[in-house]
Design an enzyme around this catalytic site. Structure first.
Site, mmCIF file in Angstrom:
data_model
loop_
_atom_site.group_PDB
_atom_site.id
_atom_site.type_symbol
_atom_site.label_atom_id
_atom_site.label_comp_id
_atom_site.label_asym_id
_atom_site.label_seq_id
_atom_site.Cartn_x
_atom_site.Cartn_y
_atom_site.Cartn_z
ATOM 1 N N GLN A 208 44.154 36.551 26.589
ATOM 2 C CA GLN A 208 43.296 35.857 27.565
ATOM 3 C C GLN A 208 42.037 35.314 26.897
ATOM 4 O OE1 GLN A 208 44.795 38.779 28.087
ATOM 5 N NE2 GLN A 208 45.167 39.200 30.238
ATOM 6 N N ASP A 249 37.246 45.337 36.352
ATOM 7 C CA ASP A 249 38.268 45.265 37.404
ATOM 8 C C ASP A 249 38.025 46.290 38.494
ATOM 9 O OD1 ASP A 249 39.597 44.041 34.891
ATOM 10 O OD2 ASP A 249 40.733 43.342 36.637
HETATM 11 O O1 MRU Z 1 44.841 41.399 33.172
HETATM 12 P P1 MRU Z 1 43.763 40.421 33.544
HETATM 13 O O2 MRU Z 1 43.769 39.193 32.714
HETATM 14 O O3 MRU Z 1 43.753 40.136 35.025
HETATM 15 O O4 MRU Z 1 42.427 41.204 33.213
HETATM 16 C C1 MRU Z 1 41.208 40.611 33.522
HETATM 17 C C2 MRU Z 1 40.060 41.378 33.021
HETATM 18 O O5 MRU Z 1 40.170 42.443 32.468
HETATM 19 C C3 MRU Z 1 38.718 40.795 33.301
HETATM 20 O O6 MRU Z 1 37.795 41.193 32.325
HETATM 21 C C4 MRU Z 1 38.266 41.332 34.651
HETATM 22 O O7 MRU Z 1 39.178 40.984 35.656
HETATM 23 C C5 MRU Z 1 36.952 40.884 35.026
HETATM 24 S S1 MRU Z 1 37.113 39.215 35.601
HETATM 25 C C6 MRU Z 1 35.769 38.588 36.035
#
Ligand code: MRU
Length: 369
Positions: A208, A249
């Protein structure tokens, strides 16, 4: 945010067809910029599951629109309460770690009970989902304004030399409807003419950071350098990181932060090197019911196949290749928990506080039971 000179959010209702919710397809970025239509609860579930859309505030907003789409499926034969309860349970089950998903789905259900003046159930659901989008945009804007003060302070200390910010995963506008959480202070600083530079963790296994954060920062003109996930500690030991800002999260009422796997190791390295480590998060990512992040936050385990492969771009196509023996055993925990003691502070829409129950309670007294 501007993409090719057009203003975008990462989710929105289609202007010409009210039965369609549109999202930016994050699986395709940065190789292709495409949007995808979501027309049913099933579509929303699938898009969250396969990471077409991801990031805590965004999956919350998507879950809210999922309930709106569920109201469009109601016919005269439908048991409405049961239908909506089933849709809610199904959507919430999609990804377990980000608390925004259940918060947003329950917010819409609650509004459906209370909004008795709405012309129809679906108009009430759409209104509630739109409220969530606006709320998250404003939360992220406020996070940016508060976080900016931290960057300004470092910039002054460094007499205008670039402030080096390390971030993990994508806690940017793609993950949050707009602005981002961790990236919002960076955008505010950049807009103000403060020189910033971002170290972007690639964030294996789904990259990501490499795919999304690098793309976002590049689009905005913010200088960044992509690094393998295991580089941050070295940079910190050599004075090349001024501040770490990550997203969240799910954060407990005591300040433990669940975020993308690998966040904890960055916090440990920051702690050892006396580098400020902040988590930027809207209060919709705080689970006010739990105290102990390690024992109470459910950590999503994803398909080990994601660890055994890398996905990239070749010959104008997105392709995955295996990077280990075919029968290798792999495990894929999607998140980890950083205990509050390693966190310098939380950047929220209401301001910056220490990661302690006392400070969180002072800041969000209305949400504490
Ligand atoms: O697995 P993902 O890509 O949904 O994980 C996202 C994250 O860990 C982000 O750092 C988190 O959602 C914070 S988003 C503002």
């Amino acid at each position: 945010m501007l993409v090719f000179n057009k203003n975008y959010q990462s989710i929105w209702p289609d202007e010409s067809d009210p039965s369609v919710i549109r999202v930016i397809d994050q699986q395709k970025l940065p190789f292709f910029f495409e949007t995808r239509e979501l027309r049913s609860v099933e579509d929303v579930y699938g898009a969250i599951k396969d990471m077409t859309i991801r990031g805590a505030p965004l999956i919350g907003a998507a879950g809210a629109f999922g309930i709106y789409l569920a109201t469009l499926e109601i016919t005269s034969l439908t048991n409405v309460d049961q239908h909506l309860a089933n849709a809610a349970r199904y959507l919430i089950s999609c990804r377990p770690t980000a608390v925004n998903l259940s918060w947003a789905v329950n917010y819409v259900l609650d509004r459906l009970k209370k909004d008795t003046f709405a012309p129809s159930l679906s108009s009430a659901a759409l209104k509630a989902a739109m409220e969530i989008c606006e709320m998250e945009k404003e939360n992220c804007r406020q996070i940016g304004k508060h976080g900016l003060k931290l960057i300004e302070k470092i910039s002054k200390r460094k007499k205008g030399k670039p402030v080096n910010i390390l971030t993990h995963c994508n806690a940017g506008w793609l993950a949050c409807v707009d602005y981002g959480t961790a990236t919002s202070p960076v955008y505010f600083a950049h807009d103000k003419g403060i020189p910033v530079h971002v170290w972007v963790d690639e964030t294996r296994p789904l990259n990501q950071g490499a795919r999304l954060t690098a793309w976002e920062l590049g689009q905005y003109g913010v200088p960044y350098t992509l690094i393998p996930d295991n580089t941050g500690g070295h940079l910190m030991q050599h004075g090349m990181v001024d501040i770490v800002i990550v997203g969240s999260d799910r954060t407990t009422r005591t300040g433990d932060v669940a975020n993308k796997i690998g966040t904890y190791l960055k916090a440990l390295a920051a702690y050892d090197n006396k580098i400020p480590f902040y988590s930027a998060l809207p209060s919709t990512s705080i689970d006010f019911n739990i105290r102990n992040g390690l024992s109470e936050i459910p950590v999503e385990e994803r398909d080990p196949g994601e660890v055994k492969t890398v996905t990239g771009f070749i010959d104008k196509k997105i392709l995955s290749v295996r990077i280990c023996p075919e029968n290798a055993t792999a495990v894929n925990y999607a998140f980890d928990v950083t205990p509050a003691k390693y966190i310098t502070g939380l950047i929220t829409e209401k301001g910056i506080c220490r990661a302690t129950e006392k400070d969180i309670k002072e800041m969000f007294s209305d949400k504490f039971k």
